[in-house]
Write a protein that holds these residues in place. Structure first.
Motif, mmCIF file in Angstrom:
data_model
loop_
_atom_site.group_PDB
_atom_site.id
_atom_site.type_symbol
_atom_site.label_atom_id
_atom_site.label_comp_id
_atom_site.label_asym_id
_atom_site.label_seq_id
_atom_site.Cartn_x
_atom_site.Cartn_y
_atom_site.Cartn_z
ATOM 1 N N HIS A 1 -11.339 -0.698 9.267
ATOM 2 C CA HIS A 1 -10.185 0.192 9.163
ATOM 3 C C HIS A 1 -10.151 0.861 7.801
ATOM 4 O O HIS A 1 -10.791 0.405 6.852
ATOM 5 N N ARG B 1 4.391 7.279 1.501
ATOM 6 C CA ARG B 1 4.027 6.462 2.667
ATOM 7 C C ARG B 1 3.964 5.033 2.165
ATOM 8 O O ARG B 1 3.191 4.726 1.259
ATOM 9 N N TRP C 1 0.782 -5.086 9.297
ATOM 10 C CA TRP C 1 1.006 -3.876 8.476
ATOM 11 C C TRP C 1 2.372 -3.336 8.906
ATOM 12 O O TRP C 1 2.524 -2.802 10.010
ATOM 13 N N HIS D 1 -13.346 -0.459 5.788
ATOM 14 C CA HIS D 1 -13.782 -1.797 5.348
ATOM 15 C C HIS D 1 -13.317 -2.849 6.342
ATOM 16 O O HIS D 1 -12.497 -2.569 7.220
ATOM 17 N N SER E 1 -7.911 4.567 5.676
ATOM 18 C CA SER E 1 -6.846 5.579 5.815
ATOM 19 C C SER E 1 -7.109 6.734 4.854
ATOM 20 O O SER E 1 -7.777 6.567 3.832
ATOM 21 N N PHE F 1 0.879 -1.174 0.000
ATOM 22 C CA PHE F 1 0.000 0.000 0.000
ATOM 23 C C PHE F 1 0.916 1.224 0.000
ATOM 24 O O PHE F 1 1.421 1.630 1.048
ATOM 25 N N GLN G 1 -0.793 -10.033 4.145
ATOM 26 C CA GLN G 1 -2.252 -10.133 4.114
ATOM 27 C C GLN G 1 -2.640 -11.476 3.496
ATOM 28 O O GLN G 1 -2.917 -11.533 2.295
HETATM 29 O O1 LIG Z 1 -2.380 0.963 3.962
HETATM 30 C C1 LIG Z 1 -3.524 1.397 4.108
HETATM 31 O O2 LIG Z 1 -3.745 2.578 4.222
HETATM 32 C C2 LIG Z 1 -4.681 0.432 4.168
HETATM 33 C C3 LIG Z 1 -4.258 -0.994 4.313
HETATM 34 C C4 LIG Z 1 -5.359 -1.963 4.532
HETATM 35 O O3 LIG Z 1 -6.510 -1.720 4.285
HETATM 36 C C5 LIG Z 1 -5.013 -3.259 5.097
HETATM 37 O O4 LIG Z 1 -3.847 -3.487 5.438
HETATM 38 O O5 LIG Z 1 -5.906 -4.119 5.230
#
Ligand SMILES: O=C(O)CCC(=O)C(=O)O
Length: 274
Positions: free
Chosen positions: A190, A201, A121, A104, A192, A91, A207
């Protein structure tokens, strides 16, 4: 061993996420970022849009993060000692780009059942309010919620999956320093915001780490064995990368990403950018 202690585990179970956890040194962060940026330079199509998935299959530095023993110790505390890796996502939000992630729940569309899995993450740059860090709705992991599919411009999710009416005053920003990670539950809500800073970033997201009992119910997913024994054999096991951007590994990544596209767009007439 860096297993989670009982307070950390309780926090994860109560809140649906845990952060920050120190994982990588500054050197490891730099090496991983350099390797991503080298792939972007030499093979841009292999790491962007629908190919942003599974970069660990062609990048030994990202693969080393996926198999980092400190990280796996923390994951083991949550899902048990037999651990598979079923994918990763980069991401990346570049400065002056409008990328955001709508609120989501991963479990709504990823097809992994039961929910004996966890997402890591990993921050490869600092991640904060200014550059669009992750935002979590604590305790929202109790049940699956309705999602709209908005396919909206700038949304970094495949279908723009969105939980509406998330209470702003309950949401918590997860600020991380490069090298730290958060762990989140399959059902935590969550999202962003956009990156308003002058640097990228970069979130490298494993995942997810799944227990060996977890099935892919929407399609097919190969996995790597990260720790322990696969007693269930629900998935094909794939090997770790042989070298950076190796031809054979590139083909495996392409195949895995096609499987993922089939899962993400199953039953949809529309297709998004990712
Ligand atoms: O990196 C982001 O801003 C979102 C990442 C995300 O939705 C996730 O890791 O499930």
């Amino acid at each position: 061993m860096a297993n989670l202690n009982s307070n950390q585990l309780k926090e994860y179970q109560d809140q649906g996420y845990l952060a920050p956890i120190d994982i990588l040194s500054k050197e490891e962060v730099k090496e991983a970022r350099d390797e991503i940026e080298l792939i972007e330079k030499e093979m841009p199509d292999e790491i962007d849009k629908s190919e942003r998935y599974n970069a660990h299959l062609i990048s030994p530095k990202l693969d080393a993060i996926v198999h980092n023993s400190k990280l796996l110790d923390a994951v083991e505390s949550i899902i048990g000692k037999n651990i598979l890796v079923c994918g990763t996502t980069l991401f990346i939000k570049n400065p002056n780009q409008e990328g955001f992630v709508s609120y989501h729940q991963d479990a709504k569309y990823i097809g992994l059942e039961p929910h004996n899995w966890v997402t890591a993450w990993v921050a490869l740059t600092d991640s904060n309010e200014e550059n669009g860090c992750m935002k979590m709705w604590p305790k929202s992991h109790i049940e699956i919620k309705d999602h709209d599919e908005k396919f909206n411009e700038g949304n970094l999710l495949t279908r723009g999956q969105t939980v509406n009416d998330v209470p702003d005053d309950e949401v918590k920003s997860v600020e991380l320093v490069a090298g730290q990670m958060s762990l989140h539950h399959p059902r935590i809500v969550h999202g962003s915001g956009i990156n308003k800073s002058n640097d990228r970033r970069i979130g490298f997201v494993i995942q997810s780490y799944i227990g060996t009992n977890v099935k892919q119910v929407l399609g097919k997913n190969s996995v790597q064995l990260a720790r322990g024994v696969d007693e269930f054999h629900h998935h094909e096991i794939i090997q770790r990368p042989k070298s950076l951007m190796n031809k054979e590994d590139l083909m495996i990544k392409k195949r895995e990403n096609q499987y993922l596209q089939d899962i993400f767009y199953k039953g949809s007439e529309k297709k998004g950018t990712y």
